[in-house]
Design a protein around this motif. Structure first.
Motif, mmCIF file in Angstrom:
data_model
loop_
_atom_site.group_PDB
_atom_site.id
_atom_site.type_symbol
_atom_site.label_atom_id
_atom_site.label_comp_id
_atom_site.label_asym_id
_atom_site.label_seq_id
_atom_site.Cartn_x
_atom_site.Cartn_y
_atom_site.Cartn_z
ATOM 1 N N LEU A 42 -2.146 -4.725 -6.991
ATOM 2 C CA LEU A 42 -1.186 -3.666 -6.678
ATOM 3 C C LEU A 42 -1.881 -2.312 -6.572
ATOM 4 C CD1 LEU A 42 1.603 -2.529 -6.238
ATOM 5 C CD2 LEU A 42 2.007 -2.617 -8.706
ATOM 6 N N ASP A 43 -2.764 -1.993 -7.527
ATOM 7 C CA ASP A 43 -3.486 -0.718 -7.458
ATOM 8 C C ASP A 43 -4.339 -0.639 -6.191
ATOM 9 O OD1 ASP A 43 -2.412 0.161 -9.853
ATOM 10 O OD2 ASP A 43 -4.097 -0.576 -11.060
ATOM 11 N N HIS A 44 -4.952 -1.758 -5.827
ATOM 12 C CA HIS A 44 -5.793 -1.781 -4.629
ATOM 13 C C HIS A 44 -4.958 -1.572 -3.367
ATOM 14 C CE1 HIS A 44 -8.996 -2.862 -1.887
ATOM 15 N NE2 HIS A 44 -8.256 -3.855 -1.390
ATOM 16 N N LEU A 45 -3.819 -2.231 -3.299
ATOM 17 C CA LEU A 45 -2.968 -2.053 -2.127
ATOM 18 C C LEU A 45 -2.441 -0.618 -2.045
ATOM 19 C CD1 LEU A 45 -0.909 -5.392 -2.219
ATOM 20 C CD2 LEU A 45 -2.751 -4.790 -0.640
ATOM 21 N N GLU A 46 -2.030 -0.061 -3.161
ATOM 22 C CA GLU A 46 -1.533 1.318 -3.163
ATOM 23 C C GLU A 46 -2.587 2.297 -2.682
ATOM 24 O OE1 GLU A 46 1.151 2.984 -3.577
ATOM 25 O OE2 GLU A 46 2.595 1.533 -4.330
ATOM 26 N N SER A 47 -3.830 2.009 -2.980
ATOM 27 C CA SER A 47 -4.904 2.932 -2.565
ATOM 28 C C SER A 47 -5.063 2.963 -1.054
ATOM 29 C CB SER A 47 -6.223 2.512 -3.224
ATOM 30 O OG SER A 47 -6.685 1.273 -2.695
ATOM 31 N N GLN A 48 -4.568 1.932 -0.366
ATOM 32 C CA GLN A 48 -4.689 1.889 1.095
ATOM 33 C C GLN A 48 -3.457 2.464 1.796
ATOM 34 O OE1 GLN A 48 -6.369 -1.482 3.008
ATOM 35 N NE2 GLN A 48 -7.424 -2.233 1.191
ATOM 36 N N ARG A 49 -2.486 2.930 1.019
ATOM 37 C CA ARG A 49 -1.292 3.600 1.544
ATOM 38 C C ARG A 49 -0.495 2.740 2.548
ATOM 39 N NH1 ARG A 49 -3.261 9.914 2.410
ATOM 40 N NH2 ARG A 49 -3.911 10.256 0.232
ATOM 41 N N PRO A 50 0.021 1.655 2.091
ATOM 42 C CA PRO A 50 0.911 0.871 2.962
ATOM 43 C C PRO A 50 2.273 1.547 3.059
ATOM 44 C CG PRO A 50 0.851 -0.107 0.794
ATOM 45 C CD PRO A 50 -0.117 1.053 0.752
ATOM 46 N N VAL A 51 3.080 1.070 3.997
ATOM 47 C CA VAL A 51 4.445 1.577 4.118
ATOM 48 C C VAL A 51 5.306 1.056 2.965
ATOM 49 C CG1 VAL A 51 6.539 1.486 5.531
ATOM 50 C CG2 VAL A 51 4.313 1.809 6.614
ATOM 51 N N ALA A 52 5.129 -0.211 2.624
ATOM 52 C CA ALA A 52 5.919 -0.818 1.548
ATOM 53 C C ALA A 52 5.189 -2.045 1.029
ATOM 54 C CB ALA A 52 7.314 -1.201 2.031
ATOM 55 N N ILE A 53 5.432 -2.364 -0.251
ATOM 56 C CA ILE A 53 4.905 -3.574 -0.874
ATOM 57 C C ILE A 53 6.091 -4.333 -1.460
ATOM 58 C CG2 ILE A 53 3.340 -4.541 -2.599
ATOM 59 C CD1 ILE A 53 1.809 -1.863 -2.519
ATOM 60 N N LEU A 54 6.365 -5.529 -0.918
ATOM 61 C CA LEU A 54 7.489 -6.337 -1.375
ATOM 62 C C LEU A 54 6.956 -7.493 -2.216
ATOM 63 C CD1 LEU A 54 8.550 -4.954 1.363
ATOM 64 C CD2 LEU A 54 10.249 -6.770 1.342
ATOM 65 N N TRP A 55 7.528 -7.649 -3.377
ATOM 66 C CA TRP A 55 7.109 -8.718 -4.268
ATOM 67 C C TRP A 55 8.103 -9.873 -4.187
ATOM 68 C CZ3 TRP A 55 2.574 -8.810 -7.089
ATOM 69 C CH2 TRP A 55 1.834 -7.626 -7.089
ATOM 70 N N ASP A 56 7.688 -10.934 -3.501
ATOM 71 C CA ASP A 56 8.491 -12.160 -3.449
ATOM 72 C C ASP A 56 8.114 -13.034 -4.646
ATOM 73 O OD1 ASP A 56 10.205 -14.132 -2.598
ATOM 74 O OD2 ASP A 56 8.823 -14.949 -1.098
ATOM 75 N N VAL A 57 8.092 -12.389 -5.803
ATOM 76 C CA VAL A 57 7.700 -13.022 -7.062
ATOM 77 C C VAL A 57 8.690 -12.554 -8.119
ATOM 78 C CG1 VAL A 57 5.896 -13.272 -8.811
ATOM 79 C CG2 VAL A 57 5.264 -13.024 -6.391
#
Length: 555
Positions: free
Chosen positions: A98-113
């Protein structure tokens, strides 16, 4: 008993054409109403037909290139299992990703978990993921909606999970605690930061046959408030105006929560990146040159591993990955690929309109004139449905009209055969005593439509008379052996009956007649000989018969 049933079956042909067609239309119309409101027998046909159309489409929306899946696939389970054991892993691994993805500035991160239980063996992992979720600006987490009958026993309300409710204040406002006490039964996230984050339910609401065809972007509760799906939660950031419009409509009393999913051309079409590869990159390991960037992406974290059982039968595929289905509904929400459908009652009205059209056609022409379109009309209706699925945002579902239309056309054709059998079968009264005979020659062979008009005339003016055809009915692709004989038909009636209506009958049938024989009176046991003599004489003459001529066949 058998003879009685056979007689009743044959006597169906005695019923007037007008009564049969209008009665059949009314009966099928009533059946359609009962089916839609109570029985739902046609829903199986509709579902299977729709699935076949979806899989045979020639046009579908292209997948949004912003949507990408971080896949907890079988390879990830094997690779990461060496260090972290079986799934579920320590949530420190999820925090790292999650920290790694946030550092790349996505539009959204959806957790299908689902994060429904604490990790009692590794509370430090829970704490790490809770911190990562609190710092995440783009995460959206899933909850599992439970059946609504459990709502009154739940303690979860808008104050508990504010990020789950759609805004109820002015446009653009965040969900606010309005003091409502409505509770909702669901499985919430166990970590505090997740409970305070953006939430959405991620249920796959399958149809009665277990196939996923619809999705609920929002659910309106009994108190007028509404909760959102995780797909709709993304719109709050990506398309805020669209989000506000949907939120406003979801609070209206007539809001329809279920809508068809606009599927892509094939299943599992969205790009996937192995979770293990993303974790290795986040840990500073060797970077795969093929690893895509997540900047500006809508990242969905889910699973394709068979052991995690996130697979559903859908209209598009019998075994469709749940995470790919979620990607589809998110894509539809982002791009407003809506697929509406006709209401069941509008489908009933269209079917009723078809019944009326067919009935009016039969009244003006004949049942036989519909024979070539018995299959064509229902097929054309299904073609319209198929084209609408490919070209329009509205699926014009005409399966009800097509199915009941085929039933009506087939029933009329069956009744037409019974009717011909009735009028072309000599009654017991015509098999003894004295009978009268008249031959009618048409401009061309008497086809089924012309014979229907002749039977109509007999039913109105001479119901005790019957027809004798020198050549039986010939159906395509067979050909007539004696076309000249097919131009002649014999009318047989009781003594004194046919002669009484003879002139009137000829006037009624004038549009179809080329010539006719004079009246012949004979004994029933001599009927065949007299018909053969009359046919022979009529076929040998080029000019119309002299109406004063009479065969010497007195009793």
């Amino acid at each position: 008993m058998v003879n009685t049933l056979q007689r009743l079956w044959r006597n169906l042909g005695r019923l007037p054409s007008r009564h049969v067609t209008w009665g059949l239309a009314a009966l099928l119309g009533l059946w359609a109403v009962v089916d839609v409101s109570l029985m739902h027998l046609s829903s199986g046909l509709a579902a299977s037909t729709y699935d076949a159309m979806v899989r045979a489409r020639f046009h579908a929306h292209a997948p949004d290139p912003r949507v990408i899946i971080v896949d907890i696939d079988e390879a990830s389970l094997v690779r990461m299992g060496k260090e972290f054991g079986q799934w579920p892993w320590s949530r420190e691994t999820l925090a790292t990703v999650l920290d790694h993805l946030e550092s790349q500035r996505p539009v959204a991160i959806l957790w299908d978990v689902a994060f429904s239980d604490p990790d009692k063996l590794n509370p430090g992992g829970d704490a790490a993921f809770d911190r990562a979720a609190a710092n995440s600006r783009h995460s959206h987490f899933s909850v599992v909606r439970l059946p609504t009958e459990n709502d009154t026993r739940s303690l979860i309300n808008q104050a508990t999970l504010p990020g789950l409710w759609l805004p109820t204040g002015s446009a653009g406002s965040a969900p606010a605690n309005t003091g409502q006490t409505r509770t909702v039964a669901l499985i919430p996230p166990t970590l505090p930061a997740l409970a305070a984050s953006r939430l959405g339910y991620n249920n796959a609401y399958v149809d009665d046959d277990g196939v996923l065809r619809h999705f609920r972007y929002a659910e309106r509760l009994k108190d007028g408030s509404a909760i959102q799906s995780i797909a709709l939660s993304v719109l709050a950031e990506v398309a805020p105006q669209t989000y506000r419009d949907i939120a406003a409509s979801a609070h209206e009393s007539g809001y329809q929560s279920r809508e068809l999913i606009a599927w892509r051309a094939k299943a599992d079409i969205y790009p996937r990146v192995s979770f293990a590869d993303v974790f290795a990159q986040a840990e500073g390991g060797q970077t795969d040159p093929a690893m895509p960037t997540f900047a500006g992406k809508v990242v969905i974290i889910g699973s394709s591993a068979p052991g995690l059982h996130d697979v559903h039968p859908t209209a598009l595929a019998p075994a469709h990955l749940g995470v790919d289905a979620l990607a589809t509904v998110v894509d539809n929400a982002l791009n407003q690929h809506r697929l509406s459908t006709l209401s069941p009652w509008l489908q009933v009205m269209l079917a009723g309109a078809l019944f009326v059209v067919l009935t009016l056609w039969v009244s003006r022409h004949s049942v036989a004139s519909l024979a070539p379109v018995t299959v064509v009309v229902p097929a054309l209706l299904l073609v319209v449905s198929y084209l609408s699925l490919n070209l329009l945002p509205l699926f014009i579902d005409l399966h009800l009209a097509a199915g009941f239309g085929l039933l009506m056309l087939s029933s009329l054709r069956l009744w037409s055969e019974r009717r011909r059998d009735y009028w072309c079968h000599l009654s017991e009264a015509l098999q003894t005593g004295t009978v009268e005979l008249c031959l009618l020659a048409g401009h061309e062979p008497w086809d089924a439509a012309a014979l229907e008009h002749l039977m109509d005339a007999l039913q109105r003016h001479a119901p005790s008379c019957r027809l004798v055809l020198p050549e039986g009915e010939v159906k395509w692709p067979a050909k007539r052996h004696y076309p000249a004989l097919a131009e002649v038909v014999a009318v047989v009636g009781p003594a004194g009956v046919l002669s009484h209506v003879h002139e009137h009958l000829l006037k009624v049938l004038e549009p179809w007649l080329h010539r006719n024989s004079p009246m012949v009176t004979c004994q029933a046991n001599q009927l065949l000989a007299n018909m053969l003599a009359a046919w022979s004489l009529m076929l040998s003459q080029a000019a119309p018969f002299n109406p004063t001529h009479s065969f010497s066949s007195a009793p």
